[in-house]
Design a protein around this motif. Sequence first.
Motif, PDB file in Angstrom:
ATOM      1  N   MET A   1     -18.410  34.063  23.483  1.00 22.99           N
ATOM      2  CA  MET A   1     -18.739  32.850  24.595  1.00 22.99           C
ATOM      3  C   MET A   1     -17.399  32.562  25.070  1.00 22.99           C
ATOM      4  O   MET A   1     -16.498  31.666  24.843  1.00 22.99           O
ATOM      5  CB  MET A   1     -19.401  31.913  23.499  1.00 22.99           C
ATOM      6  N   THR A   2     -16.992  33.545  26.207  1.00 23.07           N
ATOM      7  CA  THR A   2     -15.855  32.658  27.337  1.00 23.07           C
ATOM      8  C   THR A   2     -15.952  31.300  28.006  1.00 23.07           C
ATOM      9  O   THR A   2     -16.862  31.395  29.258  1.00 23.07           O
ATOM     10  CB  THR A   2     -15.352  33.839  28.274  1.00 23.07           C
ATOM     11  N   SER A   3     -15.699  30.498  27.687  1.00 22.06           N
ATOM     12  CA  SER A   3     -16.441  29.525  27.884  1.00 22.06           C
ATOM     13  C   SER A   3     -15.157  28.887  29.489  1.00 22.06           C
ATOM     14  O   SER A   3     -14.784  28.444  28.795  1.00 22.06           O
ATOM     15  CB  SER A   3     -16.727  28.665  27.258  1.00 22.06           C
ATOM     16  N   GLN A  13     -11.517  31.382  23.101  1.00 20.46           N
ATOM     17  CA  GLN A  13     -12.975  31.542  22.357  1.00 20.46           C
ATOM     18  C   GLN A  13     -12.392  31.007  20.611  1.00 20.46           C
ATOM     19  O   GLN A  13     -11.239  30.964  20.743  1.00 20.46           O
ATOM     20  CB  GLN A  13     -13.292  33.375  22.065  1.00 20.46           C
TER      21      GLN A  13
ATOM     22  N   SER B   3      -9.389  23.966  18.944  1.00 18.55           N
ATOM     23  CA  SER B   3     -10.271  24.764  18.920  1.00 18.55           C
ATOM     24  C   SER B   3     -10.734  23.880  20.023  1.00 18.55           C
ATOM     25  O   SER B   3     -11.162  23.079  19.723  1.00 18.55           O
ATOM     26  CB  SER B   3     -10.875  25.859  18.255  1.00 18.55           C
ATOM     27  N   GLN B   5     -14.362  24.159  21.184  1.00 16.74           N
ATOM     28  CA  GLN B   5     -15.023  24.801  20.789  1.00 16.74           C
ATOM     29  C   GLN B   5     -15.465  22.970  20.702  1.00 16.74           C
ATOM     30  O   GLN B   5     -14.746  22.568  19.539  1.00 16.74           O
ATOM     31  CB  GLN B   5     -15.513  25.227  20.368  1.00 16.74           C
ATOM     32  N   LEU B  31     -23.369  37.115  17.993  1.00 15.25           N
ATOM     33  CA  LEU B  31     -21.565  38.368  18.144  1.00 15.25           C
ATOM     34  C   LEU B  31     -22.044  37.727  16.427  1.00 15.25           C
ATOM     35  O   LEU B  31     -20.117  37.757  16.871  1.00 15.25           O
ATOM     36  CB  LEU B  31     -20.996  37.440  18.513  1.00 15.25           C
ATOM     37  N   ARG B 118     -18.105  40.014  21.691  1.00 14.26           N
ATOM     38  CA  ARG B 118     -19.377  40.451  22.027  1.00 14.26           C
ATOM     39  C   ARG B 118     -19.396  42.685  22.689  1.00 14.26           C
ATOM     40  O   ARG B 118     -19.906  42.840  22.498  1.00 14.26           O
ATOM     41  CB  ARG B 118     -18.988  40.618  23.989  1.00 14.26           C
TER      42      ARG B 118
END
Lengths: 257, 537
Positions: A1-3, A13, B3, B5, B31, B118
Motif C-alpha cells: 500500500m503506497t498510501s 509502507q 509507522s 499506518q 501482499l 506488490r
Amino acid sequence: MTSVSSSSEFHHQHHFKSADHQYASSKQGIWLFLCTEILMFGGLFVGYLIYHSLYPTVFKNGSETLDWKMGAVNTVVLLVSSFTMAAAINYVQRGLHKIAAVMLALTIACAGAFMVIKYFEYSHKFHVGTVPGKFSLVDPSCAAGGKRAECESKISALLKNPAELEKNHVSTEEVTRLKAVISQPKWEMFYGFYFVMTGLHGIHVVAGALLIFWVFIKTLRRKVGPEYYTPVEGVGLFWHVVDLVWIYLFPLLYLVG
Amino acid sequence: MSSAQTKTEHGHTDHNYLNHGSGIWSWMTTLDHKRIGLMYFATVSTLFLIGGFFALGIRLHLAKFGATPLLDPDTYNKFMTFHGAIMVFMVIIPGIPAFLGNFILPIQLGAKDVAFPRLNLASYYIFIAGALLSASSMIFNQVDTGWTFYTPYSTAKTSNGVILLVMGAFTMGFSSILTGLNFIVTTHKLRAPGMTMDRIPLMIWALYSTSIIQILATPILAITLLLIGAEKALGVGIFDPDLGGDPILFQHFFWFYSHPAVYIMILPAMGVISELITAFSKKTIFGYRAIAYSSVAIAAVSFLVWGHHMFVSGQSTLAGLVFSIITMFVGVPTAIKLFNWISTMYRGTVTFEAPMLFALGFMFLFTIGGLTGVFLASTGMDVHFHDTYFVVAHFHYVMVGGTLMALMGGIFYWFPKMFGKMTSDLGGRISWVLIFTGFNVTFFPQFILGAMGMPRRYFDYLPEYTNLNQISTVGSWLIGLGFLVGLITIIHGILKGEKAPNNPWGAKTLEWQTTSPPPHENFTTTPTVTAGPYDFR
Ligand code: HEM
Ligand SMILES: [Cu+2]
C-alpha cells in the motif's frame, strides 16, 4: 500500500522504518533491475560483435544501406527526451507539478516521434526487401530443401524492375548499395541483427512511454511531490537506460561501415 | 518502529496470517509474503505432478525393449521435452526460492515483509502467465526439442510450438529475476535491529547468493530465448548455419545461463540443509563463515564453467582444458559445506525426525551426484559419457537427490510454522524411505547403463540393456509411491494435524521465536537480535 495522501504528507509502507528507508530500498531495486536490462542487451552486443568479425563485408555493406540521417535525428530526439525527463524529475522534486507535467508530456512526444521515424525506416526496408532471413525471399518455399542460395531475394527482383524502383523511392545511389549487399553470401545476417536489436529497443521505447504516461497521470493528480518522487525517478532511470542503449546501437549499426 | 499506518493492531494470539482475511479473493490479492509462498507451493506441486506423470510415462515405455511400445517415437520425444522443461523451469528453479524462500526469508530477517510486496505478487502472476504460455504448447503445437532447445533443430526444423514454450520460459525468467531482486533488497535493507550480515541465517546467505545468480544469468537466457523466438518467427539466422549463423553460439549462450542455473537449483537446497543439520544436531554450526562465503564463492565460480557442457561440441582443446580445470574448483566450496555439516553433527545431539532424514538423504545422494560430476568434468571421460544415461543419472542425483530431498526436508521442517499443525512423523519417514530407496533403484542402474553406452533421449535400446532398464522402471514407481505418501501426509497434517508449538524442533533462528502460524506482520513486536543464528551452546 503506497498510501500517498493528496499532496503534502506521504506515508511510507508499513514494513519500512521511514520514508527515506523506503526510498533507498526502492532505488536499490530499480538499479538492480536496470543491471538486468543492460545484461540482456549485452548478450545481443556480444553476438553482434562476433558476427561483425566473422562477416566484416556483410556488416559494412549492410550498414551502408541504413539511413544514417534518420538514425541521427532519432539520436537527437532521444537526447532531448533524456533532458526533458531529467527536468521533469527536478520539477517534481521542487513541487512544480504543472511544468513537470509539461516536461513529461514532451518526453512522451519525443518517444512518439522516435517511433514514427522508426516506422518510416522500417517500412522502406520492407519495400526494398532488406529484411531478416525468411522474408527476404520472393518465394520462401524455394528455400525449402536447402536450396536457399538459388532463390531469388526480394531485392534482386526489385532491382530488375525500374518501375518498382521508382515507386519505392530508391535512388541510383541506393541501387548500388543494394547491389553491393546482395553480392555477398549471408547478407541477411546483418538485417537479422538490425531488426532484433532495434526491435527490442523499440519495444523498450514503447514500454518507457507507457511508464512515463503513468507518472504523468500521477503528477497531474499530485500523487508525487517533494516528499515522494520515487516512481518518477525510477521511470526516469529506466528511460535513461533506453537512451543509453540507443547511443550504442546507433554507431554500431549505422556508422560502422 | 513508528509507522504512520493506522491498521497495524494484530496482537491477539489467535489472529494469524491464515485467518487474516478470508475467501479466495483475499488470497489472490494478498501482499503477504507467507501467503504468496504458499501459493507457489500449491502451483509448483501441481506442476510437479504433471512433470512426474511424464516421467512415469517415459519410464514405463522404457521398461520393454523393441516392439509394442507405449509411446511412438514422436510422442516419446514430446514426453521427454515436457518432463524436462516442466521439472527444470517450473519445479526445481522456483521450488525452494519462490516457495520456501518467500515464506522464510523475511521472518528469518525479522522483517514484516519483503521489500516490494506488490512486486512479489506480480512475480507470482508473471510466473503463472509463463507457465500457462508454456503449457499452451502442450495443447496447440507440441515440442520435441528437449528442454535445451538446441539449434538448428529448434529453429530450423521442428514445429512453431517452440515459440510458445520459449516465450513461456522467458516470462518465467522475468518472474525469477524479480523475485531475486526482491530478496537482495530485502536482505540489504530490512534486517531487524542487531541482525548484522554475519548473523543472518545460512538459508539467507544461500538465497542471497542464488538471487545474485538469478540477476546476472537470467538476462542472458532471456535474450537467448528471444533470439530463438525471433529466429523461428522471422528467420533471422543468428543460430541457423544455413543462413550463416552459428549453432555453437547458441550453446554458449544457453549454458552461460543454464550452468549457473544448476546453482539456482542447488544453493537454496544447501541453505535448507544448513538449517536442518543445526536444528536436529542441537549444536552451533561448525564454520558459519566458511559455509556462508562458500555460497558466494559457488555463485562466482558458476559463471566460469559453462563450457563443460560443450566438450564435444568442437570447441578448442585449450578451452576444454580450461573449463575442465575451473569446473573442478567448484568442488572446493561444495566440499567445505559438506565437511562443515558433518563436523556439526559430530558430537551433536542428533535426532532423526523426518526432516533430518531428508537432510541426510541429501548429503548422501548429492555426494554421489557431485562425484560423478567430476567424471564428467574430465574432458577425456566426458567423450565417453556424453549424452549417455550416465549424464541422466548424474543430473538426477544432483537435482532430485539434492534439491528435491532438501525441498521435502524443508517442507516437513517448516510445516508447523506454515500451518500451525504438525505432520505425522511416521508418514514423513515412510515417504522418505520410499523415495530414497526408489531413487537409488531408479537411477543407480542408469550409471551402469550409461557406462555401457546406452544413449540418452532415445525411445528404444538394445536388448542387453533390458534388465537394468526394468529395474529402473520399478524404482520409478517406488519414487512415485513415496511422493504420494508425502502428499497424503501433508494433506493429513493440514486437515487433522495436532496443534504445533511455536518451536517444535528447538531451533534458534528467528522464525521460531514467533507464533505458529505467525501473525500477519510476522512478529507482534519487532525482534532485536543479540547473537548469531545458531547459538546452542
Ligand atoms: C520419478 C522420478 C523421475 C524419473 C523416473 C525420471 C526419468 C527421466 C527420464 C527417463 C528422462 C529421459 C532421459 C533421456 O532420455 O535423456 C529424464 C530426463 C530429464 N529429467 Fe527426469 N525423471 C524423474 C524426475 C525428475 C525430476 C524431479 C527432475 C527435475 C527436478 C527431472 C529432470 C529431468 C531433466 C532436466 C531431464 C532432461 C530432459 C531432456 O533431456 O530434455 N527428472 N527423466
Ligand atoms: Cu554445468
